[in-house]
Write an enzyme that holds these catalytic residues in place. Structure first.
Site, PDB file in Angstrom:
ATOM      1  N   LEU A   1      -4.270  -5.611   6.492  1.00 48.63           N
ATOM      2  CA  LEU A   1      -5.305  -4.887   6.418  1.00 48.63           C
ATOM      3  C   LEU A   1      -5.296  -4.193   7.911  1.00 48.63           C
ATOM      4  CD1 LEU A   1      -7.989  -6.663   4.394  1.00 48.63           C
ATOM      5  CD2 LEU A   1      -6.062  -5.127   3.748  1.00 48.63           C
TER       6      LEU A   1
ATOM      7  N   HIS B   1      -7.566   0.652   5.125  1.00 53.29           N
ATOM      8  CA  HIS B   1      -7.948  -0.546   4.186  1.00 53.29           C
ATOM      9  C   HIS B   1      -9.395  -0.618   4.056  1.00 53.29           C
ATOM     10  CE1 HIS B   1      -3.830  -1.836   4.757  1.00 53.29           C
ATOM     11  NE2 HIS B   1      -3.695  -1.565   3.484  1.00 53.29           N
TER      12      HIS B   1
ATOM     13  N   GLN C   1      -6.190   8.326  -0.050  1.00 49.48           N
ATOM     14  CA  GLN C   1      -5.538   9.825   0.094  1.00 49.48           C
ATOM     15  C   GLN C   1      -4.132   9.417   0.918  1.00 49.48           C
ATOM     16  OE1 GLN C   1      -7.503  13.033   1.984  1.00 49.48           O
ATOM     17  NE2 GLN C   1      -5.364  14.120   2.325  1.00 49.48           N
ATOM     18  N   LYS C   2      -3.913   8.578   1.663  1.00 45.99           N
ATOM     19  CA  LYS C   2      -2.600   8.404   2.295  1.00 45.99           C
ATOM     20  C   LYS C   2      -1.649   8.274   1.121  1.00 45.99           C
ATOM     21  CE  LYS C   2       0.258   6.470   5.414  1.00 45.99           C
ATOM     22  NZ  LYS C   2       1.134   5.778   4.590  1.00 45.99           N
TER      23      LYS C   2
ATOM     24  N   GLN D   1       0.385   8.418  -5.238  1.00 45.29           N
ATOM     25  CA  GLN D   1      -0.215   7.138  -6.320  1.00 45.29           C
ATOM     26  C   GLN D   1      -1.433   7.239  -6.861  1.00 45.29           C
ATOM     27  OE1 GLN D   1       0.403   2.874  -4.535  1.00 45.29           O
ATOM     28  NE2 GLN D   1      -1.658   3.395  -4.082  1.00 45.29           N
TER      29      GLN D   1
ATOM     30  N   SER E   1      -0.935   2.564   8.769  1.00 42.46           N
ATOM     31  CA  SER E   1      -0.220   2.205   7.499  1.00 42.46           C
ATOM     32  C   SER E   1       0.331   0.641   8.313  1.00 42.46           C
ATOM     33  CB  SER E   1       0.860   3.136   7.604  1.00 42.46           C
ATOM     34  OG  SER E   1       1.871   2.178   6.846  1.00 42.46           O
TER      35      SER E   1
END
Ligand code: AMP
Length: 306
Positions: free
Chosen positions: A53, A57, A168-169, A173, A205
């Site tokens: 994380l 996150h 939104q990253k 998805q 990320s």
């Protein structure tokens, strides 16, 4: 991860221990606990993650905490969304650090099942969403989204989440999951939260840790090229091919060995390709820097006074 360590250190570690989320590993236990919470009328917020994380996150967990009575963060490196040869084996796993980080916002549960618990012998189901899964990430990773939708539906069922939070990253998805929710009439609401970036603009990320210092420096061009696209559109450029050429040149100038999988301008709902940047547009890209494949995107709205 600049910043995060400092925040953790501000805590008395004994206190942090008490504030750690309750770790649940067995799916049946998760279900049982949710049953009891539902009977008390609690609103459940779910944040699906693959762990390792970071503040991206955490921003989802904070949104969940602000809007729900109970927050479940799931921490599961889902094997079915990785293709052979991808980074499943080397993907970072660090449950203890994740628990400590989540103690800062007093998340209720960390659900971290084993692959065997999620996919027992004989498991034979698959959720497939068509259309939006076939382009971009789906074209480069053809089995990826079936893995994502299957595990996310399982997580929705196990936690009976009222609201699930996504970043939104991973823009595509989110579109895929939203479509699954709509098409299957799932009772879970899905919410998209903004991209959290490092101070220098790199989208956070778990995979950034694969980058060497030099690669990380070169990777900054991804966000810069998205900002440039916005600048061009706001200056009146409408031809997507012209903007794409400029972005491509910027990326290759920063890293001549970068492998650009796609630079795509799409409708913000359907991701359908746009040739002219009119109205709201989402610019999405996937680029390999060294051996690390990075994705990023930017929603570009018309300039306020345009
Ligand atoms: P992952 O652990 O990479 O599967 O991501 C779990 C969730 O966190 C997904 O909904 C991601 O879109 C979201 N996420 C990952 N990185 C970021 C970020 N930098 N900002 C906001 N959300 C993120």
């Amino acid at each position: 991860m600049p910043g995060t360590g400092a925040v953790i250190m501000a805590y008395n570690m004994d206190e942090a221990e008490e504030l750690k989320p309750y770790l649940v590993e067995a799916p049946a236990e998760m279900s049982r606990r949710i049953d009891a919470l539902k009977q008390q009328g609690k609103k459940i917020g779910l944040v699906p993650t693959m762990g390792a994380l970071h503040l991206g996150h955490m921003s989802l967990a904070i949104a969940a905490k602000n809007e729900c009575d109970v927050v479940v963060v799931s921490d599961f490196v889902n094997p079915t969304q990785f293709a052979p040869g991808e980074d499943y084996d080397k993907y970072p796993r660090m449950i203890d650090a994740d628990l400590t980080l989540l103690s800062q916002i007093k998340t209720d549960y960390l659900f971290a099942p084993s692959p065997q618990a999620m996919y027992p012998n004989g498991f034979d189901a698959k959720v497939h969403v068509g259309g939006v899964t076939e382009i971009l990430e789906g074209a480069f990773r053809p089995t990826h989204f079936d893995g994502v939708t299957t595990v996310v539906l399982k997580l929705f069922m196990l936690t009976r989440a009222d609201v699930a939070y996504f970043g939104q990253k991973d823009y595509q998805q989110f579109c895929v999951i939203k479509k699954m929710v709509e098409d299957l009439n799932l009772p879970t609401m899905v919410e998209m939260c903004p991209i959290i970036r490092e101070a220098d603009g790199l989208a956070m990320s778990s995979r950034n840790r694969y980058l060497s210092d030099e690669e990380r420096e070169r990777a900054l061009v991804l966000n810069r090229s998205l900002e440039e696209a916005e600048r061009m559109i706001h200056s009146g450029e409408r031809d997507v091919e012209t903007i794409r050429k400029r972005m491509r040149a910027m990326i290759l100038e920063a890293d001549p060995n970068a492998q650009i999988d796609y630079i795509h301008f799409g409708n913000t709902q359907t991701l359908q390709e746009m040739e002219r940047a009119v109205g709201n547009v989402v610019a999405l890209l996937a680029v390999r820097i060294g051996s690390t494949r990075l994705i990023d995107n930017r929603i570009i709205r018309p300039k306020a006074n345009a």
